[in-house]
Enzyme design. Structure first.
Site, PDB file in Angstrom:
ATOM      1  N   TYR A   1       1.153  -1.328  -0.059  1.00  6.03           N
ATOM      2  CA  TYR A   1      -0.304   0.085  -0.133  1.00  6.03           C
ATOM      3  C   TYR A   1       0.977   1.300  -0.309  1.00  6.03           C
ATOM      4  CZ  TYR A   1      -3.580   3.538   1.133  1.00  6.03           C
ATOM      5  OH  TYR A   1      -4.760   4.461   2.254  1.00  6.03           O
ATOM      6  N   CYS A   2       0.738   1.722  -1.089  1.00  2.00           N
ATOM      7  CA  CYS A   2       1.248   3.537  -1.258  1.00  2.00           C
ATOM      8  C   CYS A   2       2.705   3.427  -0.911  1.00  2.00           C
ATOM      9  CB  CYS A   2       0.900   4.499  -0.465  1.00  2.00           C
ATOM     10  SG  CYS A   2       1.322   5.855  -0.018  1.00  2.00           S
ATOM     11  N   LEU A   3       3.552   3.850  -0.248  1.00  2.00           N
ATOM     12  CA  LEU A   3       5.319   3.758  -0.641  1.00  2.00           C
ATOM     13  C   LEU A   3       4.977   2.308   0.261  1.00  2.00           C
ATOM     14  CD1 LEU A   3       6.786   6.726   1.806  1.00  2.00           C
ATOM     15  CD2 LEU A   3       5.795   6.771  -0.877  1.00  2.00           C
TER      16      LEU A   3
ATOM     17  N   LEU B   1      -1.419  -1.153  -3.814  1.00  2.00           N
ATOM     18  CA  LEU B   1      -2.940   0.130  -4.064  1.00  2.00           C
ATOM     19  C   LEU B   1      -2.449   1.349  -3.506  1.00  2.00           C
ATOM     20  CD1 LEU B   1      -4.412  -2.074  -0.334  1.00  2.00           C
ATOM     21  CD2 LEU B   1      -4.968  -2.626  -3.345  1.00  2.00           C
TER      22      LEU B   1
END
Length: 564
Positions: free
Chosen positions: A301-303, A329
């Site tokens: 997710y994200c980073l 994501l």
């Protein structure tokens, strides 16, 4: 527990030393050393182009005349909620709002179209001008805001009394975050991050949580979740009704999740590759050892998705084929058009950031939060101040707000590497980024990919997330969810006003452009979680007995999540 320092690879050789020319503005995401030249560039070119100046003056006059003649509601864009109340459609408030919006639009156009100005300077100056002008919005002034005037007359000014009390509370919370209402109402391990499980691995960087099975049988492939190190992991394990982790466990998956340590100055030299090695790879090794699975699903997710992409590319390069699938994501791998956050990233501004991080050993969450708040200052700063201080309305707290207040820090060297090598120089997409001392290439990844973007994402714009289709060699399914960077991901079944678009892109050569994706993708109401779980099912083996639980060090959510 002992701390280890590891050799840095070439991708981690970024300057954390004090810069001789950097303005230290803690919490201020725009460096004066970067903003000054941008404004000077715009002003100097405007002053030496008399024809352009005359056209700008005429445009301003036309805008003012239009505001005088216009009636009815002000024409704000769909994301601007400052003038949504019906009272803004009545004179004189419609004039105040319409004139302000026209001035805002005129100033933005005038700056961006100034001849001879570099595009970056124009964007930076326009962004700064918008921040300055937003402070003078008629919605922020009690004598020009009909909602505030209505509340004041109705309550005899008690709204201002409550607003003053709210201001005092916010001031107290600023100095002691533990006193925040959200932190008191949503307790980690009780109300949020409460899915049953055990910590089965702890090293100097992560705790690995294995969640207890909730079904008689499970899929043979476990799922490893890699959250962003920029935030606590339990964004994916909020309250029981909106926990993605709990949902996936309930669908018959054995779920593991990384909980990152909250770094202090002792971790200043921790590198991006340390996060890959001690984080993703250590977790994968533990998952393999506990269940004996040959294949593992991985979600980032994200980073955390960016980090997982680097790890997956390095694994493919080195012949490690344990990944059954890859789910990303709101995760970017190509940063050429990474949204408005690029305004804060250039060498001058990174020099300022390096100076702050070098002194502290890390980037504090409050210093990072300024950039995110400025991206949506209308909603996150000004609208909140109007409601709390002028209208005297108490903000309703929820689990997402509690999580958002539970911030983390970033080690100096790792965060500087991320900003310079990935965000500024785009080394990952261009095949220059190194993992384990050797470059990695995303096109080495052959595992099927499920990528999720969100329509209103200001942090990782979906068109940027969508670029994953250009790189990986395996089939890509791209899902575009309604909502923003967090809300679009925390999109549990039964959530109101949620929908998504879905398209199987196939191999990268057949993937359409973003505009064509919008035309071709099927539209579905509701949560995207069941669709994702169905996709995982299709890439998993038959159900069987749950794998054993690893040796427990403590109960979930562990100890790292509580670090301040």
């Amino acid at each position: 527990m002992t701390e280890t320092k590891t050799p840095r690879n070439k991708s981690d050789e970024t300057a954390c030393e004090t810069s001789p020319f950097a303005f230290d503005v803690p919490g201020g995401p725009l460096s004066p050393a970067a903003l000054g030249p941008a404004v000077a560039d715009v002003l100097s070119h405007a002053a030496t182009a008399p024809g352009y100046a005359a056209e700008v003056a005429k445009a301003a006059a036309r805008q003012s005349l239009y505001a005088l003649e216009a009636g009815g509601r002000p024409q704000a864009d769909k994301e601007d909620h400052r003038f949504a109340d019906p009272a803004w459609g009545v004179a004189p408030f419609n004039f105040f709002a319409s004139n302000f919006l026209l001035i805002e639009d005129w100033l933005n156009s005038a700056i961006l179209s100034t001849p001879g100005v570099s595009p970056r300077h124009a964007r930076l100056a326009a962004f700064a001008a918008r921040q300055w002008l937003d402070a003078f919005s008629p919605s922020n002034l009690p004598w020009t805001n009909p909602e505030v005037l209505r509340a004041t007359f109705k309550e005899g000014g008690l709204n201002f009394v409550r607003g003053y009390q709210h201001w005092l509370e916010d001031l107290r919370h600023e100095f002691d975050p533990k006193t925040a209402a959200a932190a008191e109402e949503f307790v980690v391990g009780r109300d949020v991050a409460a899915t049953p499980g055990k910590v089965v691995l702890r090293n100097e960087l992560i705790e690995l949580i294995q969640y207890a099975p909730q079904t008689p049988q499970t899929r043979p492939e476990p799922l490893l979740i890699v959250p962003a190190w920029i935030m606590k992991y339990y964004i994916l394990d909020l309250s029981p009704h909106n926990s993605l982790i709990r949902y996936l466990v309930g669908r018959g998956f054995t779920v593991f999740c990384i909980s990152w340590r909250n770094p202090g100055p002792e971790m200043a030299e921790t590198s991006f590759d340390d996060y890959r090695r001690l984080g993703v790879m250590a977790a994968l090794d533990a998952v393999s050892a506990i269940g004996g699975a040959e294949k593992i699903h991985a979600l980032g997710y994200c980073l955390g998705g960016t980090l997982l992409s680097v790890a997956a590319a390095a694994m493919a390069r080195d012949g490690d084929d344990r990944l059954a699938t890859l789910c990303l994501l709101a995760a970017q791998t190509d940063f050429t058009k990474a949204g408005e956050l690029q305004i804060f990233v250039d060498e001058t501004q990174l020099d300022q950031l390096d100076r702050i991080m070098a002194r502290q050993g890390y980037l504090d969450a409050s210093q990072m939060a300024g950039a995110f708040s400025m991206l949506r200052a209308r909603d996150l700063i000004w609208s909140r101040m109007v409601k709390s201080y002028l209208l005297g309305e108490k903000a309703h707290t929820n689990d997402l707000m509690a999580w958002n207040a539970d911030a983390t820090r970033m080690p100096c060297r790792m965060h500087s590497t991320y900003l310079r090598a990935l965000f500024l120089h785009n080394d990952l997409a261009e095949g220059r980024f190194e993992a384990g001392g050797k470059p990695v290439r995303l096109d080495d990844i052959h595992a099927p990919v499920f990528a999720v973007g969100t329509e209103g994402d200001h942090v990782a714009p979906w068109r940027s997330v969508y670029k994953i289709r250009r790189f990986v060699s395996g089939d890509v399914v791209f899902l575009l969810a309604a909502g923003g960077h967090n809300g679009g991901i925390v999109s549990e079944p039964g959530h109101r006003k949620r929908s998504y678009r879905l398209l199987d892109l196939g191999p990268r050569r057949s993937a359409p452009a973003p505009r064509d994706y919008l035309a071709r993708a099927s539209v579905h109401p509701g949560s995207w979680w069941p669709t994702f779980a169905d996709w995982l099912d299709a890439h998993s083996g038959a159900f069987g007995p749950p794998p054993p639980m690893g040796a427990a060090l403590c109960d979930a959510p562990g100890t790292y999540v509580h670090q301040r």
